[in-house]
Write an enzyme that holds these catalytic residues in place. Structure first.
Site, PDB file in Angstrom:
ATOM      1  N   ARG A   1      81.469 -31.774  15.443  1.00 59.89           N
ATOM      2  CA  ARG A   1      80.557 -31.120  16.395  1.00 59.89           C
ATOM      3  C   ARG A   1      79.321 -30.520  15.708  1.00 59.89           C
ATOM      4  O   ARG A   1      79.429 -29.841  14.693  1.00 59.89           O
ATOM      5  CB  ARG A   1      81.328 -30.020  17.129  1.00 59.89           C
TER       6      ARG A   1
ATOM      7  N   ARG B   1      90.751 -15.759  29.002  1.00 56.56           N
ATOM      8  CA  ARG B   1      91.380 -16.296  27.791  1.00 56.56           C
ATOM      9  C   ARG B   1      92.747 -15.650  27.543  1.00 56.56           C
ATOM     10  O   ARG B   1      93.438 -16.045  26.612  1.00 56.56           O
ATOM     11  CB  ARG B   1      90.522 -15.981  26.563  1.00 56.56           C
TER      12      ARG B   1
ATOM     13  N   ARG C   1      78.366 -24.951  14.231  1.00 58.33           N
ATOM     14  CA  ARG C   1      78.564 -23.585  14.703  1.00 58.33           C
ATOM     15  C   ARG C   1      79.294 -22.790  13.624  1.00 58.33           C
ATOM     16  O   ARG C   1      80.143 -23.335  12.925  1.00 58.33           O
ATOM     17  CB  ARG C   1      79.449 -23.631  15.961  1.00 58.33           C
TER      18      ARG C   1
ATOM     19  N   ARG D   1      91.684 -20.291  16.335  1.00 62.14           N
ATOM     20  CA  ARG D   1      91.335 -20.427  17.759  1.00 62.14           C
ATOM     21  C   ARG D   1      92.411 -21.232  18.501  1.00 62.14           C
ATOM     22  O   ARG D   1      92.746 -20.923  19.641  1.00 62.14           O
ATOM     23  CB  ARG D   1      89.958 -21.082  17.903  1.00 62.14           C
TER      24      ARG D   1
ATOM     25  N   LYS E   1      85.800 -29.205  27.879  1.00 61.94           N
ATOM     26  CA  LYS E   1      85.707 -28.380  29.096  1.00 61.94           C
ATOM     27  C   LYS E   1      84.269 -27.950  29.385  1.00 61.94           C
ATOM     28  O   LYS E   1      83.861 -27.898  30.540  1.00 61.94           O
ATOM     29  CB  LYS E   1      86.687 -27.212  29.080  1.00 61.94           C
TER      30      LYS E   1
END
Ligand code: AMP
Length: 203
Positions: free
Chosen positions: A119, A85, A153, A164, A13
């Protein structure tokens, strides 16, 4: 035009929000990036929530978002990436901005986890890479753009990602019902160009 981009972790996204913002001349606001840019005491407070994969309190994120939305580059329209959210945030947003379309990008949880595992981000300029999917850096561990070191991260750990995703399904997905026929659902497994073309045709 004001748009919301919704999708689970690793759905792309952020990537799509950037592409569409550039093509349409809109201001791209990622609430995750805003929060990661915090400094001092606020950063310490936020880290506790973010590193464990929890949402930060609504009042805090709303205050930070409002300040960002008031900047002059938001005059042409906004893409919100990572907000709202939960339903409470959607209600608050109603008072702040008129939303034209909500783009939902879907991928299965298994793929979310695979993408998050690969990532990496540049410690200096924040450019994103993915050693499981793409873009892969030309030199291992270094940013193509500025040569900075690539790191994971702090909230891309297996445990935080599980939390999450749980929050995404229980709190964020129900927000889509709130927007009814404004929602455009896109399959996030089709490749970056196909996904952006579908979004650009649909808005
Ligand atoms: P993201 O970069 O969108 O994956 O966001 C990273 C983290 O920032 C999330 O796991 C939350 O801790 C926090 N965050 C981002 N957006 C919001 C939001 N709208 N409400 C609460 N917390 C948020």
């Amino acid at each position: 035009m004001n748009l919301i981009f919704v999708g689970p972790q690793g759905s792309g996204k952020g990537t799509q929000a950037k592409i569409v913002a550039e093509k349409k001349g809109l201001c791209h606001i990622s609430t995750g990036d805003l929060l990661r840019g915090a400094e001092g005491d606020l950063k310490n407070e936020l880290d506790d929530y973010m590193n464990s994969g929890k949402l930060v309190p609504d009042e805090l994120i709303v205050k930070i978002l409002k300040e960002r939305m008031e900047k002059p580059d938001c005059g042409n329209g906004i893409i919100l990436d990572g907000f709202p959210r939960n339903s409470k945030q959607a209600e608050i947003l109603d008072e702040m901005l008129e939303i034209d379309k909500v783009i939902e990008i879907n991928i299965p949880d298994k793929e979310s986890i695979r993408r998050i595992e690969g990532r990496m981000v540049c410690i200096d300029c924040g450019e994103g890479y993915n050693v499981e999917t793409s873009p892969m850096p030309e030199k291992e561990g270094l940013c193509d753009k500025c040569g900075g070191k690539l790191i994971k991260r702090d909230d891309d750990t297996a445990e935080a990602v599980k939390k999450r995703l749980e929050i995404y399904h229980s709190e964020t997905e129900p927000v889509l019902e709130y927007y009814g026929d404004k929602v455009l659902s896109v399959n996030g497994m089709k490749g970056i160009d196909n996904v952006s073309n579908e979004i650009l045709e649909g808005i």
